[in-house]
Design an enzyme around this catalytic site. Structure first.
Site, PDB file in Angstrom:
ATOM      1  CG  ASP A 112      -2.118   0.931   1.010  1.00 44.47           C
ATOM      2  OD1 ASP A 112      -1.913   2.081   0.552  1.00 44.47           O
ATOM      3  OD2 ASP A 112      -3.254   0.522   1.303  1.00 44.47           O
TER       4      ASP A 112
ATOM      5  CB  SER B 262      -6.255   2.387  -0.266  1.00 51.55           C
ATOM      6  OG  SER B 262      -4.981   2.922  -0.070  1.00 51.55           O
TER       7      SER B 262
ATOM      8  CG  HIS C  54      -0.993   8.440   5.040  1.00 51.51           C
ATOM      9  ND1 HIS C  54      -1.279   9.365   4.073  1.00 51.51           N
ATOM     10  CD2 HIS C  54      -1.620   7.296   4.661  1.00 51.51           C
ATOM     11  CE1 HIS C  54      -2.047   8.806   3.138  1.00 51.51           C
ATOM     12  NE2 HIS C  54      -2.246   7.549   3.465  1.00 51.51           N
TER      13      HIS C  54
ATOM     14  CG  HIS D  42      -2.182   5.102  -3.467  1.00 51.02           C
ATOM     15  ND1 HIS D  42      -1.269   5.527  -2.530  1.00 51.02           N
ATOM     16  CD2 HIS D  42      -3.145   4.435  -2.781  1.00 51.02           C
ATOM     17  CE1 HIS D  42      -1.676   5.154  -1.337  1.00 51.02           C
ATOM     18  NE2 HIS D  42      -2.813   4.481  -1.449  1.00 51.02           N
TER      19      HIS D  42
HETATM   20 ZN   LIG Z   1      -3.092   5.952   2.256  1.00 49.52          ZN
END
Ligand SMILES: [Zn+2]
Ligand SMILES: *[C@@H]1O[C@H](CO)[C@@H](O)[C@H](O)[C@H]1NC(C)=O
Ligand SMILES: *[C@@H]1O[C@H](CO)[C@@H](O)[C@H](O)[C@H]1NC(C)=O
Ligand SMILES: *[C@@H]1O[C@H](CO)[C@@H](O)[C@H](O)[C@H]1NC(C)=O
Ligand SMILES: *[C@@H]1O[C@H](CO)[C@@H](O)[C@H](O)[C@H]1NC(C)=O
Length: 561
Positions: free
Chosen positions: A66, A116, A349, A387
């Protein structure tokens, strides 16, 4: 002495600004032209021998990092080498050597930069969707419950296609088992946030007609038929929690979905195991347990850097993958497994490069182990990302410079301060001030930027934990049957199509005869090509050429592993 270069010590450059670790190159031959000429020739040989397996993929494993954009993967490769004491740029992550790869466009129907949920819908269901929606098509806007209930707007996923073909299915993740990526494998929801009933009540009457994601996992097809489910999310499932923590998605309907899951297996006379610790996971008899549910934390699993590694703690991602494959391998008709390294994204993040890269390397270990556990001639393995992120790799650190460290001397940076190689275009580390004369950034002298708690500098401010995704293409690396179908820039939806086509399921369930029509055609062409130009291949490879297809496979395996 060849060993001199290898034994070269790690150099710590002391400068007026601070210190920067520089790791040595692993080979002392890099200065010689011959080194690069030989390397180039070897790669040509490898390309000529590139396997093109056109048999049906009995098994498919999709590894999803991810947020693992290309910059993140490059930084991870360097970090891996440096953890082994050398420069790192020249090294490889295990997927760097997969024979096939393509790039994927990750945009959403309504957004240039995606999340996501919509991206998982794309690569698991094969249809592009709107931002933050799960398992529904573009007619469903975010939070539009009514539209998500219309049958023709609801998508089926690779998990359902695999189940319809009587394959065993499973997923493992380091986030909640109801989190966006894995939810798209079994749920249909107008909002990824509707993981529990509490989150839906906020939307009033319009949302209560819909079912939360956790209930869909336990009550609906294909969720209730998934043989291996592992991750976090006891809170969303209404299971007893161990910690007192913020209950941001606590069930308000009083349901305990783990109890319901167990009852369902018992009523149907199925063997099952519900596990919550590493010790319990290790005790699962994978040959005699049909269903495995592992919930190792209340919300997401901890970062690898913070994990309780004792038997009472939660397992390494590698161990979840190992148990999942041991169980799924027992299926006569093959299996589909989705394995998500979900906290690479979380580490980014919060703009903690160390946490993100440690997650990436743990994920890589899981991929490496999986490759050893399955027969690569009948298993399609894809490694990809949903992504990217806005992390960037700044110029110009010297070769081997600590990827988490600083660059102390630069002809380009105008304020004369040390800077980290990795910074972010946005994040909560936005940290500029006015010194009465001009805007200044923090002086990193004496700051340990390699610490997991170090927050990277960001150009634009965000809330905590809100550094954003990035919009550039991501890579899909593939090995095994039909891996060569990745060959250019593709829509992200293509992944689902390749997986289904390779294994003749879902929209491609009638494709068996295609395989019969072109049995190993590509091999014959490849073999001819190489035989007609024997001089282009070095003596070490010509020995392999006299053999048959399987020798090609062995050669390919040597290159890979
Ligand atoms: Zn994310
Ligand atoms: C390679 O060349 C550089 C000069 O470009 C030199 O500093 C370095 O020591 C050389 N490395 C080896 C292993 O010969
Ligand atoms: C499961 O069965 C396989 C094949 O029969 C065997 O090789 C394997 O060791 C068994 N695994 C366990 C955990 O007993
Ligand atoms: C901003 O930089 C200062 C040092 O100049 C540091 O003490 C502080 O922790 C930084 N804040 C953030 C949010 O990074
Ligand atoms: C950064 O901090 C170090 C140590 O305090 C100091 O020597 C150096 O002059 C500072 N750099 C600038 C540009 O202010």
């Amino acid at each position: 002495m060849a060993s001199l270069g290898i034994l070269a010590v790690v150099v710590v450059l002391a400068t007026g600004f601070g210190t920067a670790t520089v790791f040595p190159r692993p080979s002392e031959d890099e200065n010689d032209s011959d080194y690069w000429l030989k390397l180039g020739r070897e790669e040509i040989e490898e390309a000529l021998l590139k396997p093109k397996l056109t048999n049906v993929a009995k098994n498919v494993i999709l590894f999803l990092g991810d947020g693992m954009g290309i910059t993140v993967s490059t930084a991870g490769r360097i970090y891996k080498g440096q953890k082994h004491g050398h420069s790192g740029e020249e090294g490889n992550l295990v997927w760097d050597k997969f024979p096939s790869l393509g790039l994927l466009k990750t945009y959403d129907l309504d957004m240039q930069v995606p999340d996501s949920a919509s991206t998982a819908t794309a690569f698991l269901c094969g249809v592009k969707a709107n931002y933050r929606t799960v398992g529904v098509n573009g007619r469903v806007r975010y939070c539009d419950c009514q539209a998500s209930l219309i049958e023709e707007n609801r998508l089926t996923s690779i998990i359902q296609w695999a189940q319809e073909a009587k394959k065993d299915t499973g997923f493992i993740t380091t986030t909640q088992v109801t989190h966006a990526t894995v939810a798209a494998a079994y749920a249909k929801s107008a909002s990824r946030k509707w993981q529990c009933d509490k989150k839906m009540k906020k939307f009033g009457q319009s949302a209560t007609a819909c079912k939360d994601i956790a209930r869909q996992l336990v009550e609906d097809v294909p969720g209730k038929h998934i043989k291996v489910v592992m991750g976090g999310g006891r809170q969303e499932m209404g299971a007893p929690k161990t910690d007192i923590m913020e209950d941001n998605c606590k069930r308000t309907d009083g349901m305990n979905l783990v109890r319901d899951w167990i009852s369902h297996k018992e009523e149907n006379d199925k063997s099952y195991a519900y596990v919550t610790t590493t010790r319990e996971l290790r005790s699962v008899d994978t040959n005699n347990t049909e269903y495995i549910l592992g919930l190792f934390d209340d919300i997401h699993l901890p970062y690898e850097t913070d994990r309780d590694t004792s038997l009472d703690g939660c397992p390494h991602i590698k161990e979840m993958v190992e148990v999942a494959i041991n169980r799924l391998k027992n299926s006569d008709n093959g299996f589909f497994l989705l394995a998500e390294g979900g906290k690479i994204d979380k580490g980014l993040h919060i703009t903690s490069p160390k946490r993100a890269l440690e997650e990436l390397l743990a994920f890589e270990e899981a991929v490496e182990l999986a490759l050893k556990m399955v027969d690569m001639e009948e298993t399609l393995v894809i490694v990809t990302a949903d992504h990217s992120h806005v992390m960037t790799m700044n110029g110009y650190p010297p070769r081997g410079n600590d990827i988490l460290g600083v660059v102390t001397e630069s002809e380009e940076i105008s304020d004369g301060l040390p800077f980290t190689t990795l910074t972010f275009a946005n994040g909560h580390g936005f940290n500029y001030s006015f010194d009465g004369n001009k805007v200044v950034r923090p002086n990193l002298t004496g700051v340990d930027t390699t610490d997991k708690e170090y927050v990277s500098l960001a150009a634009m401010p965000t809330y905590y934990d809100s550094e954003t995704h990035g919009g550039e293409d991501v890579a899909a690396f593939a090995v095994g049957p039909w891996a060569h179908l990745f060959h250019r820039v593709h829509e992200q939806t293509y992944i689902a199509h390749v997986m289904a086509y390779a294994s003749c399921i879902g929209p491609y369930k009638d494709c068996h005869h295609h395989h019969a029509e072109r049995p190993f055609n590509e091999y014959n062409i490849l073999q001819k090509q190489v035989k007609e130009h024997p001089k282009r291949v070095s003596s070490s490879a010509t020995g392999l050429l006299s053999g048959n297809i399987f020798i090609f496979m062995i050669a390919a395996k040597i290159f890979l592993f």
